[in-house]
Design an enzyme around this catalytic site. Sequence first.
Site, PDB file in Angstrom:
ATOM      1  N   GLU A   1      -2.539  -8.945   3.725  1.00 52.59           N
ATOM      2  CA  GLU A   1      -2.833  -9.304   5.181  1.00 52.59           C
ATOM      3  C   GLU A   1      -3.998  -9.482   5.491  1.00 52.59           C
ATOM      4  OE1 GLU A   1      -1.470  -6.532   4.243  1.00 52.59           O
ATOM      5  OE2 GLU A   1      -2.285  -4.814   5.442  1.00 52.59           O
TER       6      GLU A   1
ATOM      7  N   CYS B   1       0.993  -1.048   0.002  1.00 52.10           N
ATOM      8  CA  CYS B   1      -0.013  -0.065  -0.121  1.00 52.10           C
ATOM      9  C   CYS B   1       0.990   1.250   0.159  1.00 52.10           C
ATOM     10  CB  CYS B   1      -0.958  -0.026   1.238  1.00 52.10           C
ATOM     11  SG  CYS B   1      -2.382   1.144   1.042  1.00 52.10           S
TER      12      CYS B   1
ATOM     13  N   HIS C   1      -3.900  -5.024   0.314  1.00 53.61           N
ATOM     14  CA  HIS C   1      -3.423  -5.521   1.647  1.00 53.61           C
ATOM     15  C   HIS C   1      -3.693  -7.202   1.539  1.00 53.61           C
ATOM     16  CE1 HIS C   1      -3.052  -1.468   3.484  1.00 53.61           C
ATOM     17  NE2 HIS C   1      -4.047  -1.284   2.912  1.00 53.61           N
TER      18      HIS C   1
END
Lengths: 257, 217
Positions: B196, B83, B194
Amino acid sequence: MPLARRIIPCLDVDNGRVVKGVRFIDIRDAGDPVEIARRYGEQGADEITFLDITASSDERETMAHVVEAVAAEVFIPLTVGGGIRALEDIRRILNAGADKVAINSAAVARPEFVREAAERFGNQCIVVAIDAKRVSVPGEPLKWEIFTHGGRRATGIDAIAWAIRMAEYGAGELLVTSMDRDGTREGFDLELMRAVSEAVPVPLIASGGVGNLEHLAEGITQGRADAVLAASIFHFGEHTVGEAKAHLAAEGIEIRL
Amino acid sequence: MAVLAIIDYGMGNLRSVSNALLRVAPAGDRVVLTSSPEVVRAADRVVFPGQGAARDCMREIVGHGLVDAVLDAAASRPFLGICMGMQVLLAHSEENGGIDCLGVYPGTVRYFGRSPRDPLSGERLKVPHMGWNQLQQSRPHPLWSGILDLSRFYFVHSYYVAPAETGLVAATASYGVDFCAALARDNVFAIQCHPEKSAEAGLQLLHNFARWNGKPA
């Protein structure tokens, strides 16, 4: 458009347990938040929202522990709302593993708080939650007023004007709940959702009133919501998130399968 | 035993990044959150995450004395930008009235606009671009291993990377414009979304990174 509409199960958490009320009262127990969040993650939930409805502040730590436990094993965005009043509250809940916080009463008490929070943490993690109730009488143009403190306190503030202002102050997203519909299972207040969605540049999460899968679809097609939030249809085993997604896909709505 | 350093410059959902890497890293590897340039320099792999605004990101990495350690890692070891950690690798960002960034790659970070429209449907698009969108892989890369082309990942951003060299692009996504959603060169891989927070596909990408030898193929 390839961006998928989101389905967001919402867990109302009271002192570490998931509960669900009708019109903000008459609360019943629905289980362990970690176990429920894990199940929704496995079913394909696009995000999970936790609303901390705990009354006393010393029990707020419980919410941070819940978030920690969930974030260690559920790898989708997590939003936490309820009792967020200071930058320190935001920092603590993000450090516990949340990705976004929802701010409601504190924004009404001091709108600059939203601006400060967005500047400090980025607007991607600031959701402003708005509880709105119809106040127009038949024959008048539609009008909604926002309420705070779990829907108990009227503010005199127009909901659409407030939504526009909060987006300008740095909310990355708005979570709009119809108080008239919340817990009724009669479907979203589609006119409210559409009015807000068309008024603001940021994504809208529609909330309040989902009783069946078609309500979720209507929220997107008619209410113009970017995401739809629901609680009881998932908690009590009537539908899985997967069934909800299959229903939306069958209606031609872009979703993540 | 390898050390994977996640650069902590005080912004973003670092806990989410470390949770996900702890889940997928090989047994015995250490995952450390650090703001120490020395620890970053000594790490075997480096993750540069980030959320928020470009101005704050640049200010914080300068303030923590991390610029040289970040550039050193990007020049030498398996490096993953996420990001904002992708965007500041470019030369310049339009955010905050114009910000000079690290300049590892030529190009600019551009704004989607306040109310862009989808050129096909005419529909008004919300900004931030928030939610699950498809990553179209532009070319093979070790980090795509086990990830189907057009898998959905979670995005949240208002600015996107426009590298000056098309050869940098490793994946695109579409939101009113087709934009560079991942770039890769040598030992560097950087991604706008993202991983994650992107469920199985995202964990697979982090799994791949935690085992990557830093070679582009």
